[in-house]
Design a protein around this motif. Structure first.
Motif, PDB file in Angstrom:
ATOM      1  N   VAL A 173      -5.447   6.655  -5.479  1.00 46.94           N
ATOM      2  CA  VAL A 173      -6.765   6.087  -5.180  1.00 46.94           C
ATOM      3  C   VAL A 173      -7.292   6.670  -3.874  1.00 46.94           C
ATOM      4  O   VAL A 173      -8.470   7.035  -3.776  1.00 46.94           O
ATOM      5  N   GLN A 174      -6.445   6.774  -2.873  1.00 48.68           N
ATOM      6  CA  GLN A 174      -6.873   7.340  -1.596  1.00 48.68           C
ATOM      7  C   GLN A 174      -7.334   8.785  -1.775  1.00 48.68           C
ATOM      8  O   GLN A 174      -8.356   9.196  -1.219  1.00 48.68           O
ATOM      9  N   GLU A 175      -6.606   9.563  -2.579  1.00 51.50           N
ATOM     10  CA  GLU A 175      -6.960  10.966  -2.805  1.00 51.50           C
ATOM     11  C   GLU A 175      -8.316  11.103  -3.502  1.00 51.50           C
ATOM     12  O   GLU A 175      -9.116  11.957  -3.143  1.00 51.50           O
ATOM     13  N   SER A 221     -11.993  -0.945   0.581  1.00 48.37           N
ATOM     14  CA  SER A 221     -10.638  -1.445   0.809  1.00 48.37           C
ATOM     15  C   SER A 221      -9.862  -1.331  -0.501  1.00 48.37           C
ATOM     16  O   SER A 221     -10.440  -1.236  -1.582  1.00 48.37           O
ATOM     17  N   TYR A 222      -8.551  -1.326  -0.389  1.00 48.48           N
ATOM     18  CA  TYR A 222      -7.685  -1.191  -1.570  1.00 48.48           C
ATOM     19  C   TYR A 222      -6.730  -2.372  -1.608  1.00 48.48           C
ATOM     20  O   TYR A 222      -6.180  -2.760  -0.579  1.00 48.48           O
ATOM     21  N   SER A 259      -1.733   3.645  -5.041  1.00 45.61           N
ATOM     22  CA  SER A 259      -2.482   3.598  -3.784  1.00 45.61           C
ATOM     23  C   SER A 259      -2.713   5.006  -3.244  1.00 45.61           C
ATOM     24  O   SER A 259      -3.787   5.296  -2.710  1.00 45.61           O
ATOM     25  N   ARG A 260      -1.729   5.890  -3.389  1.00 40.56           N
ATOM     26  CA  ARG A 260      -1.903   7.275  -2.940  1.00 40.56           C
ATOM     27  C   ARG A 260      -2.949   8.002  -3.785  1.00 40.56           C
ATOM     28  O   ARG A 260      -3.797   8.726  -3.260  1.00 40.56           O
ATOM     29  N   ASN A 268       0.820  -1.213   0.000  1.00 42.62           N
ATOM     30  CA  ASN A 268       0.000   0.000   0.000  1.00 42.62           C
ATOM     31  C   ASN A 268       0.854   1.264   0.000  1.00 42.62           C
ATOM     32  O   ASN A 268       0.452   2.283   0.526  1.00 42.62           O
ATOM     33  N   LYS A 328     -14.672   4.769   0.993  1.00 40.64           N
ATOM     34  CA  LYS A 328     -14.332   3.888   2.114  1.00 40.64           C
ATOM     35  C   LYS A 328     -14.284   2.414   1.710  1.00 40.64           C
ATOM     36  O   LYS A 328     -14.688   1.531   2.462  1.00 40.64           O
ATOM     37  N   GLY A 344     -11.101   7.903  -1.711  1.00 38.73           N
ATOM     38  CA  GLY A 344     -11.099   7.641  -0.270  1.00 38.73           C
ATOM     39  C   GLY A 344     -12.471   7.794   0.366  1.00 38.73           C
ATOM     40  O   GLY A 344     -12.801   7.085   1.314  1.00 38.73           O
TER      41      GLY A 344
END
Length: 158
Positions: free
Chosen positions: A132-134, A142-143, A129-130, A124, A140, A137
């Motif tokens: 996708v979170q931005e 899972s990744y 991954s960064r 992660n 909510k 996110g």
């Protein structure tokens, strides 16, 4: 969608795929009604300054895909008369030399990144991954990084 017949010449071993060939392949593929896809997203801008090719990352490259999700949900509701969980396939173009696939799966509440060249040790801590979170996110979900060599249709041969 109209395509030139020469696009089929790209579907051979050793021939580099491009965004249009990937889109055409996804368009003609047999897929469930709950699957949505679109043209690939470039993560980087290539600045050709001879003799050096420079690469600059786009800011928020996944933002356009994040905006498409509500549109696809509305279309699905109009089509099916009800809200159904969708699965989105987002081809990702890395520096115009490699394609991966981002799957946003509302049915399983998970986002997976399939990459045939992924470092199996980086779970992660990847750029994807960064990003996708931005952009996703708020979902909510899972990744999962899903390194695989089982995606020959998305692997770019040089």
């Amino acid at each position: 969608m109209e395509l030139e017949c020469t696009i089929l010449q790209h579907l051979r071993p050793g021939v580099r795929l491009d965004a249009w060939t990937i889109l055409a392949s996804m368009q003609i593929s047999d897929r469930p009604a709950f699957v949505r896809h679109d043209k690939s997203i470039s993560l980087d801008e290539i600045i050709a300054i001879e003799p050096v090719k420079r690469i600059r990352p786009f800011k928020r490259p996944l933002a356009a895909w994040a905006k498409k999700i509500p549109k696809y949900r509305r279309q699905a509701k109009e089509t099916f008369g009800d809200v159904i969980p969708l699965v989105f396939f987002c081809p990702i173009n890395h520096t115009d030399s490699h394609y991966t696939l981002l799957e946003i799966n509302e049915r399983e509440r998970v986002i997976r990144h399939y990459d045939s060249l992924a470092d199996r040790g980086a779970v992660n801590q990847t750029r994807m991954s960064r990003l996708v979170q931005e952009e996703f996110g708020a979902l909510k979900f899972s990744y999962q990084e899903a390194p695989t060599s089982q995606l020959p249709c998305l692997r770019v041969c040089c």
